[in-house]
Design a protein around this motif. Structure first.
Motif, short mmCIF file in Angstrom:
data_model
loop_
_atom_site.label_atom_id
_atom_site.label_comp_id
_atom_site.label_asym_id
_atom_site.label_seq_id
_atom_site.Cartn_x
_atom_site.Cartn_y
_atom_site.Cartn_z
N TRP A 102 29.20 -37.08 -22.05
CA TRP A 102 30.24 -37.99 -22.54
C TRP A 102 30.67 -38.89 -21.39
CZ3 TRP A 102 32.99 -32.92 -23.98
CH2 TRP A 102 32.50 -32.43 -25.18
N GLY A 103 30.58 -40.18 -21.57
CA GLY A 103 31.05 -41.11 -20.55
C GLY A 103 30.41 -40.84 -19.20
N HIS A 104 31.22 -40.67 -18.19
CA HIS A 104 30.75 -40.36 -16.84
C HIS A 104 29.97 -39.06 -16.87
CE1 HIS A 104 31.04 -39.04 -12.62
NE2 HIS A 104 31.01 -40.34 -12.36
N LYS A 105 28.96 -38.91 -16.01
CA LYS A 105 28.07 -37.76 -16.12
C LYS A 105 28.77 -36.41 -15.88
CE LYS A 105 26.04 -37.35 -11.52
NZ LYS A 105 24.79 -37.32 -10.78
N HIS A 106 29.93 -36.41 -15.25
CA HIS A 106 30.62 -35.15 -14.99
C HIS A 106 31.82 -34.91 -15.91
CE1 HIS A 106 28.13 -34.33 -11.57
NE2 HIS A 106 28.42 -35.50 -11.05
N THR A 107 32.06 -35.81 -16.85
CA THR A 107 33.21 -35.67 -17.75
C THR A 107 33.16 -34.36 -18.52
OG1 THR A 107 33.43 -38.07 -17.96
CG2 THR A 107 34.49 -36.71 -19.66
N ALA A 108 32.03 -34.07 -19.14
CA ALA A 108 31.90 -32.84 -19.94
C ALA A 108 32.09 -31.61 -19.07
CB ALA A 108 30.55 -32.80 -20.63
N GLN A 109 31.57 -31.65 -17.85
CA GLN A 109 31.70 -30.49 -16.97
C GLN A 109 33.15 -30.29 -16.52
OE1 GLN A 109 28.69 -31.15 -13.98
NE2 GLN A 109 27.13 -30.18 -15.25
N MET A 110 33.87 -31.36 -16.32
CA MET A 110 35.28 -31.23 -15.95
C MET A 110 36.09 -30.67 -17.12
SD MET A 110 35.33 -31.94 -12.82
CE MET A 110 37.07 -31.95 -12.53
N ILE A 111 35.76 -31.13 -18.32
CA ILE A 111 36.43 -30.60 -19.52
C ILE A 111 36.08 -29.12 -19.68
CG2 ILE A 111 36.53 -30.72 -22.04
CD1 ILE A 111 36.09 -33.80 -21.72
N ALA A 112 34.80 -28.79 -19.50
CA ALA A 112 34.37 -27.38 -19.60
C ALA A 112 35.10 -26.52 -18.58
CB ALA A 112 32.87 -27.27 -19.42
N LEU A 113 35.27 -27.03 -17.38
CA LEU A 113 35.96 -26.29 -16.32
C LEU A 113 37.36 -25.89 -16.76
CD1 LEU A 113 36.25 -25.31 -13.34
CD2 LEU A 113 36.97 -27.64 -12.79
N VAL A 114 38.11 -26.86 -17.26
CA VAL A 114 39.50 -26.60 -17.65
C VAL A 114 39.58 -25.73 -18.90
CG1 VAL A 114 41.64 -27.70 -18.43
CG2 VAL A 114 40.34 -28.71 -16.55
N VAL A 115 38.77 -26.04 -19.91
CA VAL A 115 38.82 -25.27 -21.16
C VAL A 115 38.33 -23.84 -20.93
CG1 VAL A 115 37.89 -25.10 -23.52
CG2 VAL A 115 38.64 -27.32 -22.61
N ALA A 116 37.24 -23.67 -20.20
CA ALA A 116 36.70 -22.33 -19.94
C ALA A 116 37.66 -21.48 -19.12
CB ALA A 116 35.35 -22.43 -19.24
N ALA A 117 38.24 -22.08 -18.09
CA ALA A 117 39.19 -21.33 -17.25
C ALA A 117 40.41 -20.91 -18.06
CB ALA A 117 39.61 -22.17 -16.05
N THR A 118 40.91 -21.81 -18.87
CA THR A 118 42.08 -21.50 -19.70
C THR A 118 41.75 -20.44 -20.73
OG1 THR A 118 42.90 -23.76 -19.36
CG2 THR A 118 43.86 -22.50 -21.19
N GLY A 119 40.60 -20.57 -21.37
CA GLY A 119 40.19 -19.59 -22.37
C GLY A 119 40.00 -18.20 -21.78
N LYS A 120 39.32 -18.12 -20.65
CA LYS A 120 39.11 -16.81 -20.01
C LYS A 120 40.46 -16.22 -19.60
CE LYS A 120 36.65 -14.22 -16.54
NZ LYS A 120 35.56 -14.16 -15.57
N PHE A 121 41.30 -17.03 -19.00
CA PHE A 121 42.63 -16.57 -18.60
C PHE A 121 43.40 -16.01 -19.78
CE2 PHE A 121 47.02 -18.21 -18.95
CZ PHE A 121 47.66 -17.25 -18.18
N LEU A 122 43.43 -16.75 -20.89
CA LEU A 122 44.19 -16.30 -22.07
C LEU A 122 43.64 -14.99 -22.64
CD1 LEU A 122 44.90 -19.70 -23.84
CD2 LEU A 122 46.57 -18.20 -22.72
N ILE A 123 42.34 -14.88 -22.71
CA ILE A 123 41.74 -13.65 -23.23
C ILE A 123 42.09 -12.47 -22.33
CG2 ILE A 123 39.53 -12.44 -23.55
CD1 ILE A 123 38.48 -15.16 -24.66
N LEU A 124 41.98 -12.66 -21.02
CA LEU A 124 42.28 -11.56 -20.11
C LEU A 124 43.77 -11.24 -20.07
CD1 LEU A 124 39.81 -12.34 -17.22
CD2 LEU A 124 39.70 -10.45 -18.85
N TYR A 125 44.59 -12.25 -20.07
CA TYR A 125 46.04 -12.02 -20.01
C TYR A 125 46.52 -11.30 -21.28
CZ TYR A 125 51.04 -12.75 -19.72
OH TYR A 125 52.40 -12.54 -19.71
N ILE A 126 46.14 -11.84 -22.42
CA ILE A 126 46.58 -11.21 -23.68
C ILE A 126 45.92 -9.84 -23.85
CG2 ILE A 126 46.51 -11.40 -26.20
CD1 ILE A 126 46.75 -14.51 -25.73
N GLY A 127 44.62 -9.79 -23.60
CA GLY A 127 43.89 -8.53 -23.79
C GLY A 127 44.32 -7.42 -22.86
#
Length: 182
Positions: A102-127
């Motif tokens: 998407w757009g700049h070649k690193h845009t998707a990876q930056m989005i993945a970084l934030v979404v993946a980190a947040t998702g893993k954090f939420l699963i571990l924190y809640i779990g």
């Protein structure tokens, strides 16, 4: 590449990532700093999925916490399913978002970084902090506080740091993998 050679290469690369993850986790665990250990683990998870594919990343995500426990550096057995779930969320996010263009070649990876980190954090924190510690574990208060704190904000930080380091090494590694040099 013929099918047998491709399967052998996939198995070899996946096994190398599992071995690397367990060895580096053991080496950094001796430092007593969960930020370093967690960042290394997350970096290797991201690199495995982004260089070898989703199935390789999932294998590393599932096998590595079990192997870590078996060699004496993992958490309590009752926490491992939550760690595996967090790892799987990280792998799937990087696979489905990080590989997009998407757009700049690193845009998707930056989005993945934030979404993946947040998702893993939420699963571990809640779990772990909200389900496993209060409902499954029968530990004294000092231990429950330590475990709950370990599976809170530090998990977000280690996923962000590990993913950030992975972004730095992905391009040269992908070139090596695609060129058949590894």
């Amino acid at each position: 590449m013929n099918n047998n050679k491709g399967k052998t290469l996939w198995i070899t690369r996946t096994a190398v990532f599992i071995a690397l993850l367990v060895v580096l986790q053991a080496a950094t665990a001796s430092l007593g700093n969960t930020i370093i250990t967690g960042s290394v683990v997350n970096m290797l998870l991201v690199v495995s999925v982004m260089t070898c594919g989703m199935m390789s990343g999932l294998c590393v995500a599932v096998i590595s916490p079990v192997m870590a426990k078996l060699i004496g550096i993992g958490p309590l057995w009752s926490l491992i399913p939550f760690i595996i779930a967090g790892n799987i969320a990280l792998i799937l996010t990087w696979h489905f978002i990080g590989n997009r263009h998407w757009g700049h070649k690193h845009t998707a990876q930056m989005i993945a970084l934030v979404v993946a980190a947040t998702g893993k954090f939420l699963i571990l924190y809640i779990g772990v902090a909200k389900i496993a510690v209060p409902l499954l574990l029968r530990l004294p208060e000092p231990q429950t506080s330590v475990i709950s704190n370990m599976f809170s904000i530090p998990q977000l930080l280690t996923a962000l740091l590990g993913g950030g380091v992975a972004l730095l090494v992905l391009s040269p590694l992908k070139k090596a993998f695609e060129g058949g040099r590894w």
